[in-house]
Scaffold this motif. Sequence first.
Motif, PDB file in Angstrom:
ATOM      1  N   ALA A   1       0.830  -1.196   0.000  1.00 14.36           N
ATOM      2  CA  ALA A   1       0.000   0.000   0.000  1.00 14.36           C
ATOM      3  C   ALA A   1       0.868   1.250   0.000  1.00 14.36           C
ATOM      4  O   ALA A   1       0.565   2.228  -0.701  1.00 14.36           O
ATOM      5  CB  ALA A   1      -0.914  -0.005   1.227  1.00 14.36           C
ATOM      6  N   ALA A   2       1.943   1.221   0.778  1.00 10.24           N
ATOM      7  CA  ALA A   2       2.807   2.390   0.862  1.00 10.24           C
ATOM      8  C   ALA A   2       3.556   2.616  -0.446  1.00 10.24           C
ATOM      9  O   ALA A   2       3.850   3.752  -0.822  1.00 10.24           O
ATOM     10  CB  ALA A   2       3.784   2.238   2.033  1.00 10.24           C
TER      11      ALA A   2
ATOM     12  N   PHE B   1      10.972   3.598  -5.266  1.00 10.74           N
ATOM     13  CA  PHE B   1      11.177   3.502  -3.813  1.00 10.74           C
ATOM     14  C   PHE B   1      12.624   3.130  -3.531  1.00 10.74           C
ATOM     15  O   PHE B   1      13.370   2.714  -4.428  1.00 10.74           O
ATOM     16  CB  PHE B   1      10.204   2.497  -3.187  1.00 10.74           C
ATOM     17  CG  PHE B   1      10.169   1.156  -3.862  1.00 10.74           C
ATOM     18  CD1 PHE B   1      11.069   0.168  -3.507  1.00 10.74           C
ATOM     19  CD2 PHE B   1       9.232   0.883  -4.871  1.00 10.74           C
ATOM     20  CE1 PHE B   1      11.029  -1.079  -4.127  1.00 10.74           C
ATOM     21  CE2 PHE B   1       9.191  -0.360  -5.495  1.00 10.74           C
ATOM     22  CZ  PHE B   1      10.093  -1.339  -5.129  1.00 10.74           C
ATOM     23  N   ILE B   2      13.016   3.327  -2.262  1.00  9.51           N
ATOM     24  CA  ILE B   2      14.419   3.118  -1.879  1.00  9.51           C
ATOM     25  C   ILE B   2      14.572   1.741  -1.235  1.00  9.51           C
ATOM     26  O   ILE B   2      13.729   1.344  -0.420  1.00  9.51           O
ATOM     27  CB  ILE B   2      14.871   4.204  -0.875  1.00  9.51           C
ATOM     28  CG1 ILE B   2      14.694   5.599  -1.498  1.00  9.51           C
ATOM     29  CG2 ILE B   2      16.313   3.982  -0.446  1.00  9.51           C
ATOM     30  CD1 ILE B   2      14.859   6.736  -0.513  1.00  9.51           C
TER      31      ILE B   2
ATOM     32  N   LEU C   1      19.530   1.964  -2.964  1.00  5.68           N
ATOM     33  CA  LEU C   1      19.294   1.985  -4.402  1.00  5.68           C
ATOM     34  C   LEU C   1      17.827   2.293  -4.677  1.00  5.68           C
ATOM     35  O   LEU C   1      16.975   2.162  -3.795  1.00  5.68           O
ATOM     36  CB  LEU C   1      19.631   0.620  -5.027  1.00  5.68           C
ATOM     37  CG  LEU C   1      21.099   0.209  -5.016  1.00  5.68           C
ATOM     38  CD1 LEU C   1      21.389  -0.668  -3.827  1.00  5.68           C
ATOM     39  CD2 LEU C   1      21.414  -0.526  -6.302  1.00  5.68           C
ATOM     40  N   TRP C   2      17.588   2.659  -5.923  1.00  2.00           N
ATOM     41  CA  TRP C   2      16.216   2.877  -6.351  1.00  2.00           C
ATOM     42  C   TRP C   2      15.666   1.632  -7.031  1.00  2.00           C
ATOM     43  O   TRP C   2      16.387   0.955  -7.749  1.00  2.00           O
ATOM     44  CB  TRP C   2      16.149   4.024  -7.373  1.00  2.00           C
ATOM     45  CG  TRP C   2      16.384   5.379  -6.788  1.00  2.00           C
ATOM     46  CD1 TRP C   2      17.454   6.185  -7.025  1.00  2.00           C
ATOM     47  CD2 TRP C   2      15.526   6.087  -5.907  1.00  2.00           C
ATOM     48  NE1 TRP C   2      17.341   7.356  -6.322  1.00  2.00           N
ATOM     49  CE2 TRP C   2      16.149   7.323  -5.627  1.00  2.00           C
ATOM     50  CE3 TRP C   2      14.284   5.805  -5.303  1.00  2.00           C
ATOM     51  CZ2 TRP C   2      15.583   8.271  -4.772  1.00  2.00           C
ATOM     52  CZ3 TRP C   2      13.737   6.749  -4.462  1.00  2.00           C
ATOM     53  CH2 TRP C   2      14.378   7.967  -4.203  1.00  2.00           C
TER      54      TRP C   2
ATOM     55  N   ARG D   1       9.762   6.179   0.003  1.00  2.00           N
ATOM     56  CA  ARG D   1       9.926   7.586  -0.381  1.00  2.00           C
ATOM     57  C   ARG D   1      10.431   7.608  -1.813  1.00  2.00           C
ATOM     58  O   ARG D   1      11.192   6.732  -2.225  1.00  2.00           O
ATOM     59  CB  ARG D   1      10.963   8.279   0.506  1.00  2.00           C
ATOM     60  CG  ARG D   1      10.552   8.460   1.942  1.00  2.00           C
ATOM     61  CD  ARG D   1       9.549   9.570   2.133  1.00  2.00           C
ATOM     62  NE  ARG D   1      10.130  10.891   1.912  1.00  2.00           N
ATOM     63  CZ  ARG D   1       9.517  12.032   2.184  1.00  2.00           C
ATOM     64  NH1 ARG D   1       8.288  12.025   2.686  1.00  2.00           N
ATOM     65  NH2 ARG D   1      10.092  13.194   1.957  1.00  2.00           N
ATOM     66  N   GLU D   2      10.020   8.642  -2.571  1.00  2.00           N
ATOM     67  CA  GLU D   2      10.469   8.682  -3.958  1.00  2.00           C
ATOM     68  C   GLU D   2      11.352   9.887  -4.242  1.00  2.00           C
ATOM     69  O   GLU D   2      11.716  10.139  -5.377  1.00  2.00           O
ATOM     70  CB  GLU D   2       9.260   8.676  -4.906  1.00  2.00           C
ATOM     71  CG  GLU D   2       8.273   9.782  -4.613  1.00  2.00           C
ATOM     72  CD  GLU D   2       7.009   9.653  -5.461  1.00  2.00           C
ATOM     73  OE1 GLU D   2       7.040   8.931  -6.468  1.00  2.00           O
ATOM     74  OE2 GLU D   2       5.995  10.273  -5.102  1.00  2.00           O
TER      75      GLU D   2
END
Length: 977
Positions: free
Chosen positions: A767-768, A775-776, A788-789, A805-806
């Motif tokens: 959901a997040a 995201f990380i 990393l992404w 978080r983006e």
Amino acid sequence: MTPEAFIAKWQNSKIKERAAAQEHFLDLCRMLGEQTPAEADRDGIDYGFEFGATKTTGGRGFADVFKRGFFGMEYKGTHADLTAAFAQLQRYAVALNNPPLLIVSDVGTTIRIHTNWTNSVSRIYDIPIAELGDPEKRGWLKAAFTDPDALRPKQTRQELTEEVAGEFARLARSLRDRGHEPEPVAHFINRLVFCMFAEDVKLLPNHIFTQMLERALETPEEFVDFAGQLFAAMRSKGGRVGFERIAWFNGGLFDDDTVFVLTRDEIRIVYKAAQHYWGDIDPAILGTLFERGLDPDKRSQLGAHYTDRDKIMMIIDPVIVEPLSAEWEVVRTEIEGFIAKANQARGGAGTRAFNQARAALDGFLQRLSQYRVLDPACGSGNFLYLALRALKDLEHRAQVEAEALGLPRTFPRIGPEAVLGIELNPYAAELARVSVWIGDIQWNLKNGFAAAENPILKPLRNIECRDALVSWVPDTSFAGGKWVSAEWPIANAIIGNPPFLGSRKMAPAMGSQYVSALRKIYTRTVPKGADFVCFWFAKAHSALRGSTERMGLVSTNSLSNAASRQVLRDLFTDQYPIAVWRDEPWTVSGAAVRVAIVCMSSEPVANPMLDDMAVDEIHSDLRSAGTTRGADLTLSKPLRENANKAYQGVVPRGSINPTDASRLGLPNGDFAVSAAQAREMLVAPLNPNGRPNTDVVVPYLIARDLAQRPSGRFIVAFGTMTEREAAMYELPFNHIAPVKLHRQHMAQPEALTTWWQHWRPRPEMSAALAPLTRFIVTPRVSKHRLFLWRTHPILPDNAVVVVAREDDVTFGVLHSRFHELWALRMGSTLEDRPRYTPTTTFQTFPFPHGLTPDIPSVVSMADDAAKHIAHCAKELNQLRENWLNPADLVRREPEVVPGYPERILPINEEAESFLKKRTLTNLYNERPAWLHHAHEALNEAVAAAYGWPADLGDDEVLARLFALNQERGSEGHADAL
DNA sequence: GATCCGACACGAA
DNA sequence: TTCGTGTCGGATC
């Protein structure tokens, strides 16, 4: 002087006066072409006659001749024979700084060199005066003056012990193969070992054991009778075998005369072992060696307790030797004062002062003889053996030094009763007794004293065979009983290496009844989830609150991990650290483990040692106060602003391990899908519900994909769908059918009710992540703290930690040294590698003001500092991505369906093998300049966001972060971990 | 219902 | 066989 002239002058002469002995020695120097003491060393400190002679000792020194670091030499002189001269030298070896060689001579017949290295087997070089013409024998003497090492026996005591014990292991195996129980076998073998030792140090007369074996080799069927007779004789006072009087051994080792029937081959093994010289065996390693032979498959209990000598001394020194030595220094100064007074004053006052000196010495010796050392998990007794030796050394040194001051010498009082042990395994307990006895006898012989007699072995009740943590108290009134905390005997020092057993492994290993009883009894002192060793720490702690002075225990380094910390925190509230090593490698082969060693005192200690460095203070997280300006980082609070942002990935648990699978005869089903199969599913026509399989077949991210090269896995993930919904996706649903079978066999029956779902589907994580463009991620365990992404719909495994978080700002802060330092300190470790634990690391980390994870990224981007961080973070990430996949070596292909991450493929085989080395672990191992610069820039940007200088020291950073955490967390509740 | 750990585990060299 | 480096399952709270 030629050898011939020397022989002519001295052969067969018998000289009583000391002056003649000195002349003999001077001639020896001339013959060998060595300097005499007068030529070499005018002060006579390092080389001279009558070393240690003082007025009070009447001109007699500790040795007739002494050369520091080379030898001590004693002439027969007043001694009855060379043996007595040797014993005299041995008794004073301590005062002579333990020279490597001890030489005795009777002037006219023989010069005899005894080697005196602690860890090598002993050897005697006999040099008849008449044979001094022999260059080899002269060479030995020459070596004594110039190069003692040339005379050092090649074999160490450990090697000797391994050799002889190895043979015994063969015998043990042989007996076990014939179906005998391990414990009687061990008992029997212990007896044989002790007999060989006793025979070689002449406690048994006339090689009677070897003789017995020789006879038994002729008629193996009589071995039982022969050995039985010998054991029976050893057990009783005044026993005899034939005409030979046998000394009385009464240590419990010979309390019955059970003997195994041995075959001729087995007797030959024993006979062969008996040919070795057992006097020098090292009891400290007997336990491991035998255990290896007894139970080669199971490295259980006993071997697990094995601690090498260096580690044991790391505890014994600060806990026992140093404080007692310090006490002795004080007493010695007192004695010196009294003696000086006695020498000045005449008559009554002098006598009084002398008696005071005696009383001071006696007081100290009394204190030593009443000193008790307890090892509550003594295993085969290594700690106790070394502790006993340390105590005997201390007593001996005090005696020798007091004697040099003019006080009369008394017989050493300290014996095996000084050490107390508790051990659950009966075989280990018995081995501990034997080790302690052998150690005691060896010490006496090595230092020129006779072994105690009548009996030689006393029953060692002070080494008990029982559980050290709980005992069962029967209650006759209702024919039951209850578990209570076990009593520990009162001791001055508590040392040892308790068994290592993670909290999760306790129940399987010890039985869940035992564990729940244990937990119940120790509810107040040991928190749930704490490692087994914590119980020993808690008990030692309560002993320190009583009359115990010091303790030192070994544990796994996981002791400083979350659950176990509480025990340390309690310990540190009212006790004082002496010496702590927080992370030491373990040396026993077969166990890759790291340990912490914690030594505590009930009295305040100035300058405790942390990892061999003196520090002001040590905190319960086993860190020094100096590193964080007195802050105890274990008190960091979880921050509300960081809540619900970091997650561990999913735990599929679709397959049991392959071993179990084959045992149950089940196919090894799994949620995982091969890449080829996955692509088939992805491009398959829409399902009956009108949905594509992309809903439930996704790339699967494991930690190795981050630190090493991506593996390109896929997985079926139905999230929290109902079975009805999941079944709509035909191909994937059929694929996971085997999971159901596995779930039926799982310990948790609830796993079956939602068998099509992952065991931990982490809906809150999904959901997040769902609304984010990226995201990380960071590997939970990795050498370097990497971020990393990754993008939707990649699904992270539970060995990956995700931060929802983006924005580049959060990425930048996380990858800055500030968060890295925090993570290193707050996380736990797997062996020596850091492990990222979201609750203690992310949850507590204070982000720069205005950049906290609860603030939307668009808001924070209004901030200049944030923009700068974002820029640096983007740069760092871009550089790394370029390095990982150079554009000229890879081609990027879209995945078979849109919205999936593109495939990165090497252009050819050459590129493929080149890219194998392009991993982030490798990159950070090398840390090229460009990477360093990128990180520097990022660190500066983040420092600016905190409003701190860029060049703060690590400790300062931690201290400031901690302060920030305390400030931010003040409204939250502490310790919500 | 997730967390934290592994007297380790396993592939590479 | 040693070295280097992190999987993945699941008991435990």
